[in-house]
Design an enzyme around this catalytic site. Structure first.
Site, PDB file in Angstrom:
ATOM      1  N   GLU A   1       0.805  -1.238   0.000  1.00 31.98           N
ATOM      2  CA  GLU A   1       0.000   0.000   0.000  1.00 31.98           C
ATOM      3  C   GLU A   1       0.836   1.285   0.000  1.00 31.98           C
ATOM      4  O   GLU A   1       0.650   2.174   0.826  1.00 31.98           O
ATOM      5  CB  GLU A   1      -0.941  -0.012   1.222  1.00 31.98           C
ATOM      6  CG  GLU A   1      -1.833  -1.239   1.252  1.00 31.98           C
ATOM      7  CD  GLU A   1      -2.686  -1.335   2.511  1.00 31.98           C
ATOM      8  OE1 GLU A   1      -2.751  -0.360   3.268  1.00 31.98           O
ATOM      9  OE2 GLU A   1      -3.278  -2.404   2.747  1.00 31.98           O
ATOM     10  N   ASN A  57       1.969  -5.210  -3.059  1.00 32.61           N
ATOM     11  CA  ASN A  57       0.597  -5.562  -2.687  1.00 32.61           C
ATOM     12  C   ASN A  57      -0.214  -4.301  -2.412  1.00 32.61           C
ATOM     13  O   ASN A  57       0.286  -3.354  -1.802  1.00 32.61           O
ATOM     14  CB  ASN A  57       0.653  -6.425  -1.406  1.00 32.61           C
ATOM     15  CG  ASN A  57      -0.680  -7.051  -1.052  1.00 32.61           C
ATOM     16  OD1 ASN A  57      -1.322  -7.663  -1.887  1.00 32.61           O
ATOM     17  ND2 ASN A  57      -1.088  -6.893   0.199  1.00 32.61           N
ATOM     18  N   HIS A  76     -10.686  -6.826  -0.990  1.00 33.57           N
ATOM     19  CA  HIS A  76     -11.666  -6.784   0.117  1.00 33.57           C
ATOM     20  C   HIS A  76     -12.936  -6.186  -0.485  1.00 33.57           C
ATOM     21  O   HIS A  76     -13.009  -4.974  -0.708  1.00 33.57           O
ATOM     22  CB  HIS A  76     -11.147  -5.903   1.251  1.00 33.57           C
ATOM     23  CG  HIS A  76      -9.897  -6.427   1.896  1.00 33.57           C
ATOM     24  ND1 HIS A  76      -9.861  -7.572   2.649  1.00 33.57           N
ATOM     25  CD2 HIS A  76      -8.628  -5.960   1.886  1.00 33.57           C
ATOM     26  CE1 HIS A  76      -8.631  -7.797   3.086  1.00 33.57           C
ATOM     27  NE2 HIS A  76      -7.858  -6.847   2.616  1.00 33.57           N
ATOM     28  N   GLU A 125      -5.907 -11.158  -0.434  1.00 32.61           N
ATOM     29  CA  GLU A 125      -6.623 -10.958   0.847  1.00 32.61           C
ATOM     30  C   GLU A 125      -8.147 -10.989   0.643  1.00 32.61           C
ATOM     31  O   GLU A 125      -8.884 -10.260   1.258  1.00 32.61           O
ATOM     32  CB  GLU A 125      -6.212  -9.622   1.486  1.00 32.61           C
ATOM     33  CG  GLU A 125      -4.720  -9.440   1.661  1.00 32.61           C
ATOM     34  CD  GLU A 125      -4.351  -8.141   2.337  1.00 32.61           C
ATOM     35  OE1 GLU A 125      -5.244  -7.474   2.901  1.00 32.61           O
ATOM     36  OE2 GLU A 125      -3.164  -7.782   2.337  1.00 32.61           O
ATOM     37  N   ASP A 130     -11.897 -11.174   0.785  1.00 32.17           N
ATOM     38  CA  ASP A 130     -13.048 -11.475   1.629  1.00 32.17           C
ATOM     39  C   ASP A 130     -14.249 -10.740   1.023  1.00 32.17           C
ATOM     40  O   ASP A 130     -14.091  -9.707   0.360  1.00 32.17           O
ATOM     41  CB  ASP A 130     -12.857 -11.136   3.117  1.00 32.17           C
ATOM     42  CG  ASP A 130     -12.146  -9.815   3.371  1.00 32.17           C
ATOM     43  OD1 ASP A 130     -11.373  -9.741   4.343  1.00 32.17           O
ATOM     44  OD2 ASP A 130     -12.355  -8.853   2.587  1.00 32.17           O
TER      45      ASP A 130
END
Ligand code: G3I
Length: 457
Positions: A171, A214, A250, A279, A281
């Site tokens: 990030e 990432n 996400h 990641e 979800d």
């Protein structure tokens, strides 16, 4: 979401099925027996994933990892890649200047090795979860560079050869004029060069690890993904040792894969980078509407199918695996139930959707048996090709036409010879019209024109 609320949410839905008490008890008993045995008898996601040379995994919360055997068993049965949700982060692994704490990281490395799992390292350099001695300290640029070097060399060096892929930098971008996040200790003390420095330090510390950048909200074509693309274009142009890019993903239930995701994957692949969903979800607004879990399953199916059908996409990791342990409710108040397993570590419709996508990617997969240069063209022989087959040289998509004479067993890529100089090896893939990807076929163009190729798997 509390346990009680979860059951309040679930029971009314079961009762709405107007199941009489007797049949409900019968159903409940048989379900419990079934689910008790399912854990033992269920073929985990890792079986079809490995068959497909794919990696499917989850982030690990070290508290239940240490305390809950069922949590550990589910990880081992289901996944072939894991990542620590927090254990490898600066504040936990390097809590004081000159002091490291490897206990949790060592435990996870040992677990991954014991269960033949790949391990992702998350994350060496991030602006969050830094310890007080960093955020509260005063450092010159040189001191900050030395702190960065010591951290990366110590942590990546300790796990050399045991980390499959590192999220080296996490990030770092912002959609502003220079494209960098300003509220980063590393940016403020070192400057934007810290990103390339971190990758070079990581490569030196562990030459075999796959080195990732990432980020979040960088999946579609938007200002953030453009900033990520600009950063990675610049780094690869300079020869920085960046191997891959992570899409955190996400997302809310109902999220759909669009053309722009494939466009973005393609432009990143054209930089020679692999891609991973790191990641995933899929959060649900609570209390869940009756169709919420089906909508969530559809999103999981689509994202899994996308990654399975993009040659550059190597792995898919969810951020946790059970709704009992997820960051979502604390960070997205009113939302939850974002993962593949419920509070009781039982598979949800989302789990079946991921497994279905994995199994579907195996059925009727195109196969490449032979490739050869003919004049200016590349000819590929194999099976299960169709009119919509797409051919990829490494990750660059090529316009292919089915060689009419041979039906669905030959593909012709006109002018491809120029893209494969003698002596060069490329990875060939064929993706069928319904998104199934062939195994990788390594093709080496030998100098004497008698070309040969071989399937790696
Ligand atoms: O360990 C302490 C505990 O001792 C203390 O009692 C408790 C009180 O608040 O805090 C605990 O630390 C929490 C830590 O998670 C471990 O549970 C921190 O407060 C909390 O901020 C931290 O949240 C993590 C978050 O990153 C921090 O930004 C989440 O677990 C973690 O899932 C999340 O993960 C990030 C990825 O690393 C990067 N991508 C985004 C993703 C979600 O933010």
């Amino acid at each position: 979401m509390s346990e009680a609320r979860y059951w309040c949410n679930i029971i009314p839905r079961i009762m709405k099925l107007r199941i009489s008490v007797t049949s409900f008890i019968t159903l409940f008993v048989s379900f419990s027996v079934l689910s008790l045995s399912a854990g033992a008898g269920r073929e985990g996601l890792r079986a079809p994933a490995l068959e497909r040379e794919f990696y499917i995994g989850a982030a690990v919360d070290m508290k239940p990892f240490h305390e809950d055997e069922e949590y550990r068993n589910t990880l081992a049965e289901e996944f072939n890649v894991i990542v620590a949700e927090n254990a490898f982060k600066f504040e936990n692994i390097h809590p004081e200047r000159g002091r490291y704490d490897f206990a949790d990281a060592d435990a996870l490395v040992a677990f991954a090795s014991e269960h033949a799992m790949k391990l992702r390292g998350h994350t060496l350099v991030w602006h969050r979860q830094l310890p007080a001695w960093i955020t509260g300290g005063e450092f010159t640029r040189e001191e900050a560079i030395e702190i960065l070097r010591d951290h990366i060399e110590t942590v990546a060096g300790r796990y050399r050869g045991r980390i499959w892929a590192w999220d080296v930098v996490n990030e770092a971008v912002e959609a502003n004029e220079d494209g960098f996040r300003r509220d980063s200790f590393w940016y403020r003390t070192i400057g934007p060069e810290y990103v390339q420095m971190a990758f070079e330090m990581a490569r030196n510390a562990d030459p075999d690890a796959i080195l990732y950048y990432n980020d979040f909200d960088n999946e579609g074509m938007n200002s953030r993904s453009n900033a990520v693309y600009r950063l990675l274009s610049d780094l690869t142009r300079r020869g920085a040792p960046v191997d891959g890019v992570g899409w955190q993903m996400h997302v809310p239930a109902g999220f759909r894969i669009k053309k722009q995701h494939r466009e973005n994957a393609r432009r990143l692949g054209a930089l020679g980078l692999e891609l991973s969903i790191t990641e995933l979800d899929v959060r649900i607004r609570m209390p869940a509407a009756p169709d919420a879990y089906a909508k969530q399953a559809a999103t999981y199916r689509e994202v899994t199918g996308f990654c399975l059908s993009e040659p550059a996409c190597r792995s898919l990791v969810t951020w946790g695996f059970t709704d009992r342990h997820s960051w979502i409710p604390a960070f997205f108040p009113g939302e939850g139930d974002a993962l593949l397993f419920d509070y009781d570590l039982q598979p949800k419709p989302a789990y079946e959707a991921v497994r279905g996508a994995l199994r579907a990617s195996l059925l009727g997969r195109p196969q490449i048996r032979e490739a050869r240069i003919e004049g200016r063209d590349l000819l590929i022989a194999g099976g299960a090709f169709d009119r919509k087959s797409a051919v990829f040289l490494d990750w660059r998509r090529q316009k292919a036409s089915v060689a009419k004479a041979q039906g669905n067993t030959m593909l012709l890529i006109r002018g491809a010879a120029a893209r494969i100089p003698p002596g060069q090896t490329v990875s060939l893939y064929v993706r069928s019209g319904d998104g199934k990807l062939s195994p990788e076929f390594r093709f080496t163009r030998t100098g004497d024109g008698a070309d040969d190729g071989n399937t790696t798997k």
